[in-house]
Scaffold this active site. Structure first.
Site, short mmCIF file in Angstrom:
data_model
loop_
_atom_site.label_atom_id
_atom_site.label_comp_id
_atom_site.label_asym_id
_atom_site.label_seq_id
_atom_site.Cartn_x
_atom_site.Cartn_y
_atom_site.Cartn_z
N ARG A 26 34.93 50.85 44.30
CA ARG A 26 34.08 50.60 43.30
C ARG A 26 33.71 49.02 42.83
O ARG A 26 32.57 48.69 43.00
CB ARG A 26 34.24 51.40 41.98
CG ARG A 26 33.26 51.43 41.02
CD ARG A 26 33.00 50.89 40.02
NE ARG A 26 33.99 50.23 39.30
CZ ARG A 26 34.27 49.07 38.81
NH1 ARG A 26 33.08 47.95 38.62
NH2 ARG A 26 35.15 48.42 38.13
N HIS A 222 41.49 38.58 38.95
CA HIS A 222 40.56 38.19 39.95
C HIS A 222 40.90 36.87 40.46
O HIS A 222 41.66 36.16 40.03
CB HIS A 222 39.28 37.90 39.42
CG HIS A 222 38.20 39.38 39.40
ND1 HIS A 222 36.90 39.14 39.37
CD2 HIS A 222 38.83 40.41 39.16
CE1 HIS A 222 36.69 40.37 39.28
NE2 HIS A 222 37.57 41.30 39.11
N CYS A 253 31.66 37.58 42.77
CA CYS A 253 31.30 37.78 41.51
C CYS A 253 30.38 36.83 40.90
O CYS A 253 30.31 35.78 41.94
CB CYS A 253 32.56 37.42 40.59
SG CYS A 253 32.52 37.44 38.78
ZN ZN Z 1 37.46 43.30 39.38
#
Ligand code: ZN
Length: 317
Positions: A26, A222, A253
């Site tokens: 996901r 992250h 990102c």
């Molecule tokens: Zn994440």
């Protein structure tokens, strides 16, 4: 028999156990530039299912026009074949998403709701204020629990926001308490754009564990600035025993543009195993799945363990 993959007495003989949840299908697939074909997603999730994970986030019920990379979530849920003891998790953005998810009720066991601790990030992400989101959360939480599903939650930008900068710890933990009051049994704290550092992670997780007794506290770091594993170690030492990560370090990102995203599951699991911290996971199988993802995407991923492999300790050392 000597376990060549474990450093003997790495942790003074004491064995600690943590849970690592895989979120690559996901959080990872969503943030890669390509849309991965459904059949490839299914194959990769099935590979992860054989690596010992007890929970895998497999799909999201976000609008397909907003996140086209995950528009085949229902097909993925229908096609994957993971062992019965693997909980399939889905991410739900709002009550419309929950309606759609509950149409597929038999295909998953856990539902995750989310909010951002930053007002600006929340508005940009889901076009609602934090207060509006949390009002929806209590209504959605009731529906999730009424369906006998596990109700999980994630607070994004828990450690900083690219728009608002520092986010006060108390503000994040207040939101966490609201999730707990709504019935969430797990609260994940997401370092969405990699702004945490190990010293803060240590203080934050100690405070979260104290303020939220009986709730599973999960660290979601992250690796935007290369501090993901250091943060995970700090959280571990503060008492956190639940972690989320993404195989292959999948998931970039957009903020800052072109950044890496989640820490790599295989790097996290490798670190834990070397420290004598048990995950119940098969590291080699995770690395195989990550290498498979790399081959599928046809470009080099940023995971270290894909390149280096697991550490093999000689029994004579
Ligand atoms: Zn994440």
């Amino acid at each position: 028999m000597v376990d060549l993959h474990r450093f003997p007495n790495a942790n003074g003989g004491e064995t600690r156990t943590v849970h690592v949840r895989e979120v690559g299908p996901r959080d990872g697939f969503q943030n890669e530039p390509e849309t991965i074909p459904t059949a490839d997603k299914v194959r990769l999730i099935n590979s992860l299912g054989r690596a010992g994970f007890k929970r895998i986030e497999v799909a999201s019920f976000v609008r397909p026009d907003v996140i086209p990379q995950l528009s085949d979530g229902v097909q993925v849920l229908h096609a994957i074949d993971v062992p019965d003891d693997v909980a399939r998790m889905v991410l739900v953005p709002n009550s419309r998403g929950l309606d759609n998810a509950l149409d597929e009720r038999e295909y998953f066991e856990e539902a995750t709701l989310f909010v951002s601790a930053s007002q600006t990030h929340n508005k940009r992400n889901i076009n609602r204020t934090i207060e509006e989101t949390m009002t929806d959360v209590s209504a959605m939480g009731k529906r999730i629990l009424a369906e006998d599903l596990t109700f999980c939650s994630v607070i994004a930008t828990s450690f900083g926001c690219p728009f608002e900068g520092r986010i006060e710890m108390d503000r994040v933990l207040d939101i966490a308490e609201q999730f707990a009051e709504a019935g969430a049994t797990e609260i994940g704290f997401g370092d969405t754009t990699g702004m945490c550092n190990p010293a803060y992670a240590s203080r934050f997780f100690a405070a979260a564990i104290e303020r939220l007794p009986g709730v599973e506290i999960t660290a979601h770091f992250h690796n935007t600035r290369g501090q993901g594993l250091a943060n995970a170690y700090a959280a571990l030492e503060a008492g956190c025993t639940s972690f989320e990560s993404s195989f292959g370090e999948l998931g970039g990102c957009p903020v800052p543009a072109g950044s890496t995203g989640n820490i790599a599951t295989e790097d996290l699991v490798s670190m834990f195993h070397e420290m004598g911290v048990d995950t119940g996971l098969d590291l080699e199988r995770i690395i195989e799945a990550a290498a498979e993802a790399q081959a599928t995407l046809g470009r080099k991923l940023t995971s270290h363990s894909i390149v280096a492999g697991p550490v093999i300790w000689s029994p004579s050392v």
